[in-house]
Design an enzyme around this catalytic site. Sequence first.
Site, PDB file in Angstrom:
ATOM      1  N   ASP A 189      96.218  29.026 104.317  1.00  0.00           N
ATOM      2  CA  ASP A 189      95.322  28.681 105.444  1.00  0.00           C
ATOM      3  C   ASP A 189      94.540  27.393 105.182  1.00  0.00           C
ATOM      4  O   ASP A 189      94.194  26.661 106.104  1.00  0.00           O
ATOM      5  CB  ASP A 189      94.359  29.829 105.765  1.00  0.00           C
ATOM      6  CG  ASP A 189      93.553  30.284 104.547  1.00  0.00           C
ATOM      7  OD1 ASP A 189      93.917  29.909 103.408  1.00  0.00           O
ATOM      8  OD2 ASP A 189      92.570  31.026 104.708  1.00  0.00           O
ATOM      9  N   SER A 228      97.547  33.775 103.388  1.00  0.00           N
ATOM     10  CA  SER A 228      96.345  33.259 102.703  1.00  0.00           C
ATOM     11  C   SER A 228      96.026  34.004 101.415  1.00  0.00           C
ATOM     12  O   SER A 228      94.937  34.564 101.245  1.00  0.00           O
ATOM     13  CB  SER A 228      95.153  33.335 103.649  1.00  0.00           C
ATOM     14  OG  SER A 228      95.506  32.715 104.852  1.00  0.00           O
ATOM     15  N   ARG A 239      97.847  37.682 113.203  1.00  0.00           N
ATOM     16  CA  ARG A 239      98.119  37.034 114.496  1.00  0.00           C
ATOM     17  C   ARG A 239      99.546  36.521 114.555  1.00  0.00           C
ATOM     18  O   ARG A 239     100.106  36.083 113.549  1.00  0.00           O
ATOM     19  CB  ARG A 239      97.196  35.814 114.687  1.00  0.00           C
ATOM     20  CG  ARG A 239      95.780  36.166 115.046  1.00  0.00           C
ATOM     21  CD  ARG A 239      94.994  34.921 115.427  1.00  0.00           C
ATOM     22  NE  ARG A 239      95.180  33.838 114.473  1.00  0.00           N
ATOM     23  CZ  ARG A 239      95.002  32.553 114.766  1.00  0.00           C
ATOM     24  NH1 ARG A 239      94.655  32.186 115.971  1.00  0.00           N
ATOM     25  NH2 ARG A 239      95.183  31.625 113.845  1.00  0.00           N
TER      26      ARG A 239
END
Length: 901
Positions: free
Chosen positions: A642, A588, A524
């Site tokens: 994350d 992450s 994203r």
Amino acid sequence: QVDRYLYHMRLSDDVLLDVMARFQAEMVKGLGRDTNPTATVKMLPSFVRSLPDGSEKGDFLAVDLGGSQFRAHQVKVFDDGKQSSQLESKFYPTPKEVIQGNGAELFDYVAECLLDFMETKNLKHKKLPLGFTFSFPCKQTKLEEGVLLAWTKHFKVRGVQDTDVVSALRKALQKHKASFVPAGDIDVLALVNDTVGTMMTCGYDDQRCEVGLIIGTGTNACYMEEMRHIDLVEGDEGRMCINTEWGAFGDDGALDDLRTEFDRELDLGSLNPGKQLFEKMISSLYLGELVRLILLKMTKEGLLFNGKVSTALLTKGKIEIKHVSAMEKYKEGLSNTKEILTELNLFPSEEDCIAVQHVCTIVSFRSANLCAATLAAILTRLRENKKLLRMRTTVGIDGGLYKTHPQYAKRLHKVVRRLVPNCDVRFLLSVSGSGKGAAMVTAVAYRLAAQRKQIDAALAPFLLSLETLREVKNKMRTELEYGLKRETQASATVKMLPTYVCGTPDGTEKGKFLALDLGGTNFRVLLVKIRSGRRRSVQMYNKIFAIPLEIMQGTGEELFDHIVQCIADFLEYMGIKGARLPLGFTFSFPCRQASIDKGTLVGWTKGFKATDCEGEDVVDMLREAIRRRNEFDLDIVAVVNDTVGTMMTCGYEDPNCEIGLIAGTGSNVCYMEDMKNIEIVEGNEGKMCINTEWGGFGDNGCIDNIRTQYDKEVDEGSLNPGKQRYEKMTSGMYLGEIVRQILIDLTKQGLLFRGQISESLRKRGIFETKFLSQIESDRLALLQVRRILQQLGLDSTCEDSIIVKEVCGAVSKRAAQLCGAGLAAIVEKKRENRGVEHLQITVGVDGTLYKLHPHFSRVLRETVKELAPQCDVTFMLSEDGSGKGAALITAVAKRLHNVGQ
């Protein structure tokens, strides 16, 4: 004349549909906890939960009490793939003094007959399971226990009503124990009603059989009902056979409009007036008597035999069902009628014979009609339970009337098919239902008990005691300390990586920030606008891009070029290509950071395998790729995990949030640690967020004692064998795979899917974690579980679905408990850091497993509470930790940087 006379006995289809609706209402009444006490149709649970599946095998005994003779049987069931069985029986008379004496004598007699049978068959040294067919209404609370409600037929034994008949039989057998060699104990495993026995016998030959019907001296039906509809028995899973005891239908007046004067007269003259009214309209015990009463009245009115009433017509029981059957025979019916009537000293004309034959037809036709209506009600209920528009099923049938009456079976079939056109019904005649059936119930009970043992054994390692969980907590604590100490950090499995995030939001952050989020199969790009002051808010715009498998597992350069291409698309889309915005990069994967904007990839996880990345600084790789494209420039301020993003998002709402937890595809935790405890970073003032990377806990073998064979199989088949062992027991990416391994093992043991491992079950990764969440949802009936399994190409029975649900439950509960034990170690450490007796702290949580699984979050919270009782932990759901969180970290870093300057 006869038609006019017996007009009320001729029932139209409309009337039968009405009877069907009335019986359906009675069934619902009998199943309801509050309505059952006053219901006439008792709907007794039989505790038979499973039909034969063809894998039953062994030697069984059965005794059968309830007919004119007492019978003992030996049944051998062969597991030869041909579903064959062998039955040997011996008949014993039931003397009047026994069936109308007292209870002790009755059960002594049964025990003696059984002993005699075992003697003749040379079975006295064998320990055999016994099924007890007891064809009287009993209230059962388990399969091997039943309290007699009332004697029926011609039995009237004192001192048995309201007592458990299985205990009585056991007591009688105990008395004769001396006659057995010690090994020759008899184990009474099941108490069965003959109707249930009929269904089970037919169910062995045809697995579609789920209804049993008896139409003989008595009449009754049973069928497989959904557990969720049976209020009288605990539990909602699966099905159970319900013995309707439908003979009493109408005892409350529900059929009064259909009962004729002859029915009333017959009832008044019976042994039990006002009881079993439906049975008196349809069972063979009463049909002959009905015919006699009708002929008597017609003769008195001068319509038959010139009005001459013979003594035979005045004698109760003189016309029997065998006479009625003979008179209705297709070709020789008329000559039979003449012969029978002449024997009864009635001298019939040809017209008399035709009239009498017609009376017999109307009486037996009414019986078949009424029986068809109530059976149609059961079939409709079955179809509706299964939510099918059309259903195929089999009805197992036994009973003299059905077997010996020349027209009965044909009439019954025809009417049932007319009343339920959307059910394709096969009628299967049972062979020795009450004997072989009892053995079948026992064989199924035996199979289920053995299966239960095997399933329990397979799932036992997933049940973790409080002691074991405490041990896991303590080991986690030890590993956390190793990761923080300079001399042990290099070899520690829990890496305790410093993130250089040294503060949580204080509310003064503001500005426009970009965030990138890479951590799974999607990537994203976000634009985040943060406002401070009274109108504090966070606005976000984002776009999602897919990462194809060939890029995930290609070269590092290709991966970062793809990322930059996606950023370019987004900047273009938002019209902000020219601005040099501060950027936070959520990455992450385990990184070793030397500062907030330097992150060296320790190793790929979650299916990524891009080459030339491990050991490299991901921020440099991103800057290189931006330079190669040469279209825009960005200020990369922070590389973020994350988990840290999750903590920051919640920290923006609640300043007490100092722990971040991810329980989703992966599993990880971060928390604010005192600088003085972090030996691998200079300085002792303040705090820094530590990314524990706790997924690697256990890679040194410290939790091998709780790893199961299934965990080892999942690990060996993964992309990184031997690594991230704790994560493989607690995260969504692997739980479905553990379930699949257990299902394969149970199928190999013949406990699931009829022992057939389907193609789809062989596929890795077929069992996604979302299926676990769906299957374990409390709102899901087993039917829906079966549908989910069908989507996965697994053709499951009701019993299979129960087992699959249980397996999913065991795996996800253990995951939540292990996760809770790890988290308890962290909150305890925080409490000690602060030097307080009692700690109040908030944990920011994200991840699909925590959010979507119906029980995970509850079990996790309960475990933390149990293992860290001095900590009051609040769990707060994070809203977009990896996007909003990355922007907030960037904003905090900017704020702290400006303060520093």
